[in-house]
Scaffold this active site. Structure first.
Site, PDB file in Angstrom:
ATOM      1  N   HIS A 138       0.830  -1.208   0.000  1.00 49.89           N
ATOM      2  CA  HIS A 138       0.000   0.000   0.000  1.00 49.89           C
ATOM      3  C   HIS A 138       0.861   1.255   0.000  1.00 49.89           C
ATOM      4  CE1 HIS A 138      -3.378   2.642   1.315  1.00 49.89           C
ATOM      5  NE2 HIS A 138      -2.421   3.262   1.979  1.00 49.89           N
ATOM      6  N   GLU A 139       1.887   1.279   0.837  1.00 49.04           N
ATOM      7  CA  GLU A 139       2.736   2.469   0.923  1.00 49.04           C
ATOM      8  C   GLU A 139       3.535   2.672  -0.365  1.00 49.04           C
ATOM      9  OE1 GLU A 139       2.326   4.540   3.196  1.00 49.04           O
ATOM     10  OE2 GLU A 139       1.099   3.283   4.492  1.00 49.04           O
ATOM     11  N   HIS A 142       1.474   4.327  -3.083  1.00 52.18           N
ATOM     12  CA  HIS A 142       1.367   5.790  -3.026  1.00 52.18           C
ATOM     13  C   HIS A 142       2.504   6.441  -3.813  1.00 52.18           C
ATOM     14  CE1 HIS A 142      -2.015   6.522  -0.457  1.00 52.18           C
ATOM     15  NE2 HIS A 142      -1.536   5.844   0.569  1.00 52.18           N
ATOM     16  N   GLU A 201      -6.348   6.751  -1.420  1.00 54.93           N
ATOM     17  CA  GLU A 201      -6.166   5.632  -0.494  1.00 54.93           C
ATOM     18  C   GLU A 201      -6.735   4.342  -1.073  1.00 54.93           C
ATOM     19  OE1 GLU A 201      -4.522   5.352   2.377  1.00 54.93           O
ATOM     20  OE2 GLU A 201      -3.828   7.417   2.176  1.00 54.93           O
TER      21      GLU A 201
END
Length: 300
Positions: A138-139, A142, A201
């Site tokens: 997920h990070e 980004h 997100e």
């Protein structure tokens, strides 16, 4: 008044025309960014250095090694995907670094350029390498999707537009009308930006799920991770007023994306090197919560 109005329109049009339009890997969503990679990476490196200078690195050698190993596995998978799908030039923007710091918060973050920090308080929720891969995926997403640059561009454009609106109305109407209008516009944009953030997100959730699968980690583990996060959350704040989707919505979205993510997971089990887009006949073309006018309406 008409001259000033047309001047405002011309300036806003010029402002929004600046920047570069590109597509986000995996989702294909188009976005316009007016902040250069060089500018963003320079700022990111400065802020990251400041944070690490004050942070306390974890003294847990085993967990530190796990964070670094899982991070490197994901970074390798992501770079392979980018290289094989027309984004090879983006790889130069990443100088990966994975750190575990002493902090009881259940949190993690990624700076543009691939500088990732995991707080020790997150590990009881991630539990193992597969759970950690969901977080790091997920990070990393980004950074790959350039969400920081996108949001910075959005806020810059909004600020310029708000200033122009206030100046024109003050000049044309007077009595502080422009100042009031600027405040109202600023409040609207602040509220609207919450949705932009939630959309980013959700996009990172989807991309991170795929990245974890590419790296050989079972994406189904994401459901358990977010269920544990939901149990540990004390927030009753409405999603509408939050910069993040609710845990319930995240779990619902992830369950919908799992059939697609499992295809990448199966591929990674037999071939750890080659990660490419699935064929158009099998690729999921809709990502819930992510706006994309260029994506087909086909759903699974």
């Amino acid at each position: 008044m008409k001259i000033k109005y047309f001047l405002m329109v011309a300036v806003v049009a010029l402002m929004t025309a600046c920047g570069t339009t590109s597509k986000v890997p995996l989702t294909g969503r188009t976005h316009r960014i007016s902040v250069s990679d060089g500018q963003l990476l320079s700022l990111s490196n400065q802020e990251y250095a400041k944070f690490m200078a004050s942070a306390k690195r974890s003294t847990d050698a085993k967990n530190t090694a796990m964070v670094q190993q899982v991070g490197r596995n994901l970074a390798n998978a992501v770079e392979t995907y980018l290289r094989n799908n027309g984004y090879a030039n983006e790889i130069n923007n990443f100088k990966w670094e994975f750190n575990l710091v002493q902090d009881k918060q259940a949190n993690a973050f990624c700076m543009p350029g691939g500088k990732i920090v995991v707080y020790e308080g997150l590990l009881p929720y991630s539990q193992d390498e597969a759970g950690l891969a969901i977080v790091l995926g997920h990070e990393i997403a980004h950074a790959v999707a350039k969400h920081s640059a996108e949001q910075m561009t959005t806020k810059m454009n909004q600020q310029v537009g708000t200033n122009i609106l206030g100046t024109v109305l003050n000049s044309a109407v007077g009595n502080g009308v422009g100042d009031i209008a600027s405040q109202v516009a600023g409040g609207y944009f602040s509220f609207r930006n919450l949705k932009y953030s939630r959309d980013n997100e959700s996009e990172a959730d989807y991309m991170g799920l795929i990245f974890a699968a590419m790296a050989g980690y079972d994406p189904a583990r994401a459901v358990g991770f977010w269920e544990r996060m939901a149990e540990g959350s004390n927030s009753n704040r409405s999603e509408l007023l939050s910069s993040h989707p609710s845990d319930a919505r995240r779990i619902q979205n992830i369950k919908g994306w799992l059939p697609e993510a499992q295809k990448y997971y199966r591929d990674s089990s037999s071939n750890r090197v080659l990660h490419t887009e699935p064929s158009s006949s099998s690729k999921t073309t809709s990502v819930r919560g992510i706006s994309n006018s260029n994506r087909s309406n086909k759903r699974r």
